[in-house]
Scaffold this motif. Structure first.
Motif, mmCIF file in Angstrom:
data_model
loop_
_atom_site.group_PDB
_atom_site.id
_atom_site.type_symbol
_atom_site.label_atom_id
_atom_site.label_comp_id
_atom_site.label_asym_id
_atom_site.label_seq_id
_atom_site.Cartn_x
_atom_site.Cartn_y
_atom_site.Cartn_z
ATOM 1 N N ILE A 118 0.831 -1.202 0.000
ATOM 2 C CA ILE A 118 0.000 0.000 0.000
ATOM 3 C C ILE A 118 0.866 1.253 0.000
ATOM 4 O O ILE A 118 0.613 2.193 -0.764
ATOM 5 C CB ILE A 118 -0.972 -0.002 1.191
ATOM 6 N N PHE A 119 1.906 1.263 0.826
ATOM 7 C CA PHE A 119 2.723 2.476 0.922
ATOM 8 C C PHE A 119 3.470 2.772 -0.371
ATOM 9 O O PHE A 119 3.452 3.906 -0.857
ATOM 10 C CB PHE A 119 3.723 2.360 2.071
ATOM 11 N N TYR A 120 4.136 1.772 -0.945
ATOM 12 C CA TYR A 120 4.990 2.017 -2.108
ATOM 13 C C TYR A 120 4.278 1.839 -3.445
ATOM 14 O O TYR A 120 4.810 2.254 -4.479
ATOM 15 C CB TYR A 120 6.214 1.107 -2.062
ATOM 16 N N GLN A 121 3.105 1.236 -3.446
ATOM 17 C CA GLN A 121 2.421 0.999 -4.713
ATOM 18 C C GLN A 121 1.042 1.671 -4.762
ATOM 19 O O GLN A 121 0.841 2.629 -5.513
ATOM 20 C CB GLN A 121 2.275 -0.507 -4.969
ATOM 21 N N ALA A 122 0.124 1.188 -3.955
ATOM 22 C CA ALA A 122 -1.256 1.686 -4.036
ATOM 23 C C ALA A 122 -1.358 3.183 -3.791
ATOM 24 O O ALA A 122 -2.266 3.851 -4.299
ATOM 25 C CB ALA A 122 -2.142 0.928 -3.047
ATOM 26 N N SER A 123 -0.426 3.732 -3.037
ATOM 27 C CA SER A 123 -0.432 5.164 -2.731
ATOM 28 C C SER A 123 -0.394 6.029 -3.982
ATOM 29 O O SER A 123 -0.820 7.185 -3.962
ATOM 30 C CB SER A 123 0.758 5.503 -1.846
ATOM 31 N N ALA A 124 0.098 5.494 -5.082
ATOM 32 C CA ALA A 124 0.196 6.270 -6.322
ATOM 33 C C ALA A 124 -1.164 6.678 -6.864
ATOM 34 O O ALA A 124 -1.263 7.620 -7.653
ATOM 35 C CB ALA A 124 0.961 5.467 -7.379
ATOM 36 N N LEU A 160 10.164 8.818 -8.973
ATOM 37 C CA LEU A 160 10.035 7.537 -8.282
ATOM 38 C C LEU A 160 9.928 7.781 -6.780
ATOM 39 O O LEU A 160 10.387 8.798 -6.254
ATOM 40 C CB LEU A 160 11.217 6.620 -8.597
ATOM 41 N N LEU A 161 9.302 6.833 -6.099
ATOM 42 C CA LEU A 161 9.192 6.880 -4.641
ATOM 43 C C LEU A 161 10.279 5.994 -4.063
ATOM 44 O O LEU A 161 10.305 4.786 -4.301
ATOM 45 C CB LEU A 161 7.811 6.398 -4.193
ATOM 46 N N ASN A 172 6.760 1.722 -8.099
ATOM 47 C CA ASN A 172 7.343 2.899 -7.452
ATOM 48 C C ASN A 172 8.428 3.575 -8.269
ATOM 49 O O ASN A 172 8.764 4.736 -8.023
ATOM 50 C CB ASN A 172 7.814 2.596 -6.028
ATOM 51 N N LEU A 173 8.973 2.911 -9.295
ATOM 52 C CA LEU A 173 9.878 3.589 -10.229
ATOM 53 C C LEU A 173 9.165 4.722 -10.962
ATOM 54 O O LEU A 173 9.785 5.710 -11.362
ATOM 55 C CB LEU A 173 10.432 2.594 -11.253
ATOM 56 N N PHE A 174 7.857 4.564 -11.143
ATOM 57 C CA PHE A 174 7.072 5.543 -11.904
ATOM 58 C C PHE A 174 5.912 6.068 -11.056
ATOM 59 O O PHE A 174 4.836 6.365 -11.568
ATOM 60 C CB PHE A 174 6.563 4.891 -13.199
ATOM 61 N N TRP A 175 6.159 6.185 -9.758
ATOM 62 C CA TRP A 175 5.110 6.526 -8.810
ATOM 63 C C TRP A 175 4.430 7.848 -9.162
ATOM 64 O O TRP A 175 3.197 7.924 -9.261
ATOM 65 C CB TRP A 175 5.705 6.595 -7.404
ATOM 66 N N LYS A 176 5.191 8.891 -9.353
ATOM 67 C CA LYS A 176 4.620 10.211 -9.647
ATOM 68 C C LYS A 176 3.999 10.239 -11.037
ATOM 69 O O LYS A 176 2.968 10.888 -11.259
ATOM 70 C CB LYS A 176 5.699 11.295 -9.535
ATOM 71 N N ASP A 177 4.581 9.509 -11.976
ATOM 72 C CA ASP A 177 4.023 9.421 -13.327
ATOM 73 C C ASP A 177 2.639 8.786 -13.284
ATOM 74 O O ASP A 177 1.705 9.247 -13.954
ATOM 75 C CB ASP A 177 4.946 8.587 -14.222
#
Length: 336
Positions: A102-108, A267-268, A313-318
């Motif tokens: 959830i923190f590193y993936q779903a949060s996006a 990325l996150l 998370n490599l493309f979290w902000k994208d």
């Protein structure tokens, strides 16, 4: 890429050496207790009850006009664990889902939609090893049954007619593919699909009858997918698994073969900071070649070829910005 995933780094290296897993014949009587989706304890995340850790990188919960239904990747990795399905009532597993997935993936997707994450009794990682696949077929079915039940409960009790994003990774994406085939593809609910982010698995063009890859950044109603791998390298199963899979460009979100580093939104990382202009990518048949990220302690990743653990998370902000755009476009199209 992240401290939390360092164990996963090691597992990838070990897996490449064909480890021997502790295993046993599937026994339904020994399957962990099933979730009850009318009870919030069977949900890792629902609106108004977001894990507090989310606020470290996202805004406090505010009601959105769309929902995202997220399915987490395989977290049951221990080769000494002979269980076939995850026990979602164990705090250790529940914390893994929240603090990693959830923190590193779903949060996006939190800024674009209301986040729903069901706990499900996922299958152990060894199911992806040909030596154990047949033995674990019933365990795989149990995982999907949980997901199907959670989604039906979500539709009947939480959705209230809102449009939906399906987001997933790895094992979650394989189950999400089946969920879309059963609930969306050629069904009335298809009109409610903003888009599906089916990340970290191989999705072939012909796997859906009416749902197509999204090839522009603002497209709606289709899906995107990719498998990240070190630039210039190929996995051993490239021909048998990856080749022919739909590969989206998560920097440009169009048919361009390359995504330049100066267009990378961010990325996150393990320090919970966003690092923009950190990677560039190149789309090849079935793979997303990704450069070594420009982050602190990047040498840790220099030994890794398979970036599967960091597909999202490599493309979290994208992903965050893209999902916001797709939600806006769906609302513009259907809320006239």
């Amino acid at each position: 890429l992240m401290r939390y995933y360092f164990v996963f780094f090691l597992s990838i290296l070990i897996i490449s050496c064909k480890p021997i897993y502790s295993t046993t014949e599937f026994n339904l009587a020994k399957t962990p207790k099933a979730p009850n989706y009318s009870n919030t304890l069977s949900w890792a995340c629902i609106p108004k009850k977001y894990p507090t850790i989310l606020e470290e990188i996202t805004e406090k919960y505010e009601k959105k006009d769309a929902d995202v239904f997220y399915l987490y990747p395989t977290l049951l990795l221990d080769k000494k664990d002979n269980s076939w399905n995850a026990n979602i009532w164990k705090n250790e597993f529940r914390n893994e889902v929240i603090n990693k997935a959830i923190f590193y993936q779903a949060s996006a997707w939190v800024k674009s939609a209301n986040l729903y994450v069901p706990f499900y009794r996922q299958a152990h990682y060894r199911i992806f090893d040909d030596r154990y696949t047949d033995q674990g077929k019933k365990a795989w079915e149990i995982a999907y049954i949980d997901i199907k039940r959670s989604f039906k409960y979500y539709l009947e009790n939480y959705n209230n007619g809102k449009p939906i994003i399906i987001a997933s990774h790895s094992q979650g994406s394989l189950h999400a593919k089946r969920l879309i085939q059963e609930f969306f593809d050629g069904k009335p609910l298809q009109n409610k699909l903003i888009g599906a982010y089916l990340i970290g698995t191989s999705i072939k063009q012909n796997e859906f009858n009416n749902i197509k890859p999204m090839v522009f950044e603002g497209d709606i109603g289709g899906y995107v997918s990719w498998n990240s791998y070190k630039y210039g390298k190929f996995p051993k199963k490239y021909d048998s698994w990856f080749k022919g899979g739909v590969t989206s460009n998560p920097i440009t979100w169009n048919n361009e073969e390359e995504g330049k580093i100066y267009h990378h939104k961010g990325l996150l990382y393990e320090d919970k900071k966003i690092y923009s202009q950190s990677v560039s990518v190149k789309v090849i048949d079935g793979l997303l070649w990704t450069t070594l990220p420009k982050v602190p302690k990047r040498f840790l990743m220099s030994f890794i070829k398979n970036y599967h653990f960091a597909d999202i998370n490599l493309f979290w902000k994208d992903i965050e910005e893209n999902s916001i755009l797709r939600v806006k476009n769906w609302l513009k199209e259907y809320k006239k």
